[in-house]
Design an enzyme around this catalytic site. Sequence first.
Site, short mmCIF file in Angstrom:
data_model
loop_
_atom_site.label_atom_id
_atom_site.label_comp_id
_atom_site.label_asym_id
_atom_site.label_seq_id
_atom_site.Cartn_x
_atom_site.Cartn_y
_atom_site.Cartn_z
N GLU A 122 10.18 0.70 10.21
CA GLU A 122 11.12 1.80 9.93
C GLU A 122 10.36 3.07 10.24
O GLU A 122 9.51 3.50 9.46
CB GLU A 122 11.55 1.77 8.46
CG GLU A 122 12.17 0.47 7.99
CD GLU A 122 13.53 0.21 8.61
OE1 GLU A 122 14.13 1.16 9.13
OE2 GLU A 122 13.96 -0.95 8.59
N CYS A 146 13.39 10.51 7.05
CA CYS A 146 13.48 10.00 8.41
C CYS A 146 14.89 10.17 8.96
O CYS A 146 15.08 10.33 10.15
CB CYS A 146 13.08 8.53 8.41
SG CYS A 146 13.98 7.60 7.16
N GLU A 168 9.90 15.18 15.74
CA GLU A 168 10.23 15.15 14.32
C GLU A 168 9.38 16.18 13.57
O GLU A 168 8.15 16.09 13.56
CB GLU A 168 9.94 13.74 13.77
CG GLU A 168 10.39 13.56 12.35
CD GLU A 168 10.06 12.17 11.82
OE1 GLU A 168 8.95 11.67 12.08
OE2 GLU A 168 10.93 11.60 11.14
N LYS A 220 0.85 -1.20 0.00
CA LYS A 220 0.00 0.00 0.00
C LYS A 220 0.88 1.24 0.00
O LYS A 220 1.48 1.59 1.01
CB LYS A 220 -0.90 0.03 1.24
CG LYS A 220 -1.98 1.11 1.09
CD LYS A 220 -2.60 1.54 2.39
CE LYS A 220 -1.83 2.56 3.12
NZ LYS A 220 -1.63 3.85 2.40
P1 NAD Z 1 2.34 7.91 8.32
O1 NAD Z 1 2.73 7.05 9.47
O2 NAD Z 1 1.25 8.88 8.50
O3 NAD Z 1 1.93 7.00 7.08
C1 NAD Z 1 2.76 6.01 6.57
C2 NAD Z 1 1.91 5.00 5.84
O4 NAD Z 1 1.05 4.37 6.78
C3 NAD Z 1 0.99 5.59 4.77
O5 NAD Z 1 0.93 4.70 3.68
C4 NAD Z 1 -0.34 5.68 5.49
O6 NAD Z 1 -1.44 5.64 4.61
C5 NAD Z 1 -0.29 4.43 6.35
N1 NAD Z 1 -1.16 4.44 7.52
C6 NAD Z 1 -1.69 5.52 8.18
N2 NAD Z 1 -2.46 5.10 9.20
C7 NAD Z 1 -2.41 3.75 9.21
C8 NAD Z 1 -2.95 2.74 10.06
N3 NAD Z 1 -3.74 3.04 11.10
N4 NAD Z 1 -2.66 1.44 9.80
C9 NAD Z 1 -1.85 1.12 8.77
N5 NAD Z 1 -1.31 2.03 7.93
C10 NAD Z 1 -1.57 3.33 8.15
O7 NAD Z 1 3.69 8.60 7.85
P2 NAD Z 1 3.87 9.65 6.71
O8 NAD Z 1 3.45 10.98 7.23
O9 NAD Z 1 3.30 9.13 5.44
O10 NAD Z 1 5.48 9.61 6.55
C11 NAD Z 1 6.33 10.32 7.34
C12 NAD Z 1 6.85 9.47 8.48
O11 NAD Z 1 7.51 8.32 7.97
C13 NAD Z 1 7.91 10.20 9.29
O12 NAD Z 1 7.70 9.94 10.65
C14 NAD Z 1 9.20 9.57 8.84
O13 NAD Z 1 10.26 9.65 9.74
C15 NAD Z 1 8.79 8.17 8.60
N6 NAD Z 1 9.75 7.52 7.73
C16 NAD Z 1 10.59 6.57 8.25
C17 NAD Z 1 11.54 5.96 7.45
C18 NAD Z 1 12.50 4.94 7.97
O14 NAD Z 1 13.06 4.19 7.16
N7 NAD Z 1 12.72 4.84 9.26
C19 NAD Z 1 11.62 6.32 6.11
C20 NAD Z 1 10.77 7.29 5.63
C21 NAD Z 1 9.82 7.88 6.45
#
Ligand code: NAD
Length: 492
Positions: A247, A281, A381, A172
């Site tokens: 991650e 991230c 963050e 997804k």
């Molecule tokens: P997010 O957690 O809001 O969303 C990430 C994904 O999860 C999206 O596809 C979203 O639709 C999905 N999602 C949202 N709610 C969900 C639920 N209840 N159950 C399952 N899936 C759900 O994050 P974002 O705003 O899209 O991305 C930014 C975040 O991602 C930042 O915190 C960043 O640090 C983190 N990030 C981490 C890494 C890493 O490798 N550690 C890499 C990139 C981004």
Amino acid sequence: MQTELFINGRFVPAASGATAPTLNPHNNRVIAEVAMAGPADVDAAVDAARGAFPRWSRTAAMERGRLLLKLADAIEAHAEELARLESLDTGHPLRDTRALDVPRTAVTFRYFGGMADKFEGSVIPVEAGFLNYLLREPVGVVGQIVPWNFPLMFTSWKMAPALAAGNCVVMKPADLTPLSSLRIAELMAEVGFPEGVVNILPGTGPHAGQYLAEHPRIGKIAFTGSTGVGRKVVAASAGNLKKVQLELGGKGANIVFADANLPAAVAGSAFAIFHNQGQACIAGARLILHESIADAFLEHFVALAQSLRIGDPLDPATELGPLTSIHHRDRVLDYVALARSEGADILCGGEAPADAALAAGCYVLPTVVKARAGDRVEQEEVFGPFVSVTTFATDEEALVLANGTEYGLGAGLWTRDLARAHRMARELKSGMVWINCYKRVNPASPFGGVGSSGYGREMGFEVMREYTQAKSVWVNVDANLQPYYPRPTAPA
Ligand code: NAD
């Protein structure tokens, strides 16, 4: 290009008929209407993946690898198109998608294409009379959830090792940025991946992601995203105790010592935070400067930040594009307001650019903020072009600052003192440490964090372990083995 769900090798509308617009963050105009998956589509994709698994997992590893290598070639053949698509959908400057996102995507599929037939089980030295060997078996169907910040690259980080190991995938992408992964689905179909092996379902977190994480018929969920949603994913996984790989967020510490090569540290630290508008991230979001060089460093750093060319991501000269959504831009500006209310000193930026041509977009100027340890802007963050600065006098103070958040993903340090560099690398609470560089990634090098940054590792041999289960097989090789409960032998 296709904008429907990719299930069982075909593009299909969502069962509910739902669609949502994906926007160009440069001007907030609609690029395309994309089908949005719900539970019925997740069920269909899981069925397709389960149907494909027996054959795919038994396909010769070299053949699985060959398809991944062909995909890497196809990505390179479509490099310019993919770079433009990613810039359009995410706001990444074209110079970055051309130089980093697309090449790294191809390289990751290629690396794991090569890995497929080289990841081996092992023979364990146990007691005499027995052969004990370890099989590495695929988990089965894996669910993968990715965020919007590097959608194309993360498609490769997640799918390539899973497929190399013989798993089938239901992925997804984030609802904000679904286009590049749907284009990859088209290329996968073209190069000959069998139906059902990969299924790609754009959809929202609550409607599709949560249901996928809960799904009782998948063996693993691999999640990249925020720490808050990561916790929900762990809770959702409990029903069938599926494997979880996380991650999550970060608040990268970037320490500059008094003996650092200052021009290199300034340039490297600017890349660390401003690349991809800070939406990474591993961004170097906390500058931790030795007090003796802080003023000189900041003079050059702020000047560099202010000189970054900000504008339309499709202009090859642009160095800083818009944030990926207006909602996220507002969130970053809220952090600027918070910094002010915490008494922080805003050294530059902190607002949208004045340029009328950018007014409809999601832009924020590069922002440098002098904060105090413990301020919320120094702990949380922000995920934007926003860096907080603190100073230190001793190495011990630097470590306390660097290790002083709940996160532990990436950290950098700049020094000419080799012994200090290695000592600090050991002491930093972080999954990755960069010495006199920042934000290096390579598909051979493990990537992941500790603490609230998650668990498990992407990349290299480490991730192949994440996508396989170990099976220990015992063989009696002693023809004269004495029975444990000796009894008269039954007649033959
Ligand atoms: P997010 O957690 O809001 O969303 C990430 C994904 O999860 C999206 O596809 C979203 O639709 C999905 N999602 C949202 N709610 C969900 C639920 N209840 N159950 C399952 N899936 C759900 O994050 P974002 O705003 O899209 O991305 C930014 C975040 O991602 C930042 O915190 C960043 O640090 C983190 N990030 C981490 C890494 C890493 O490798 N550690 C890499 C990139 C981004």
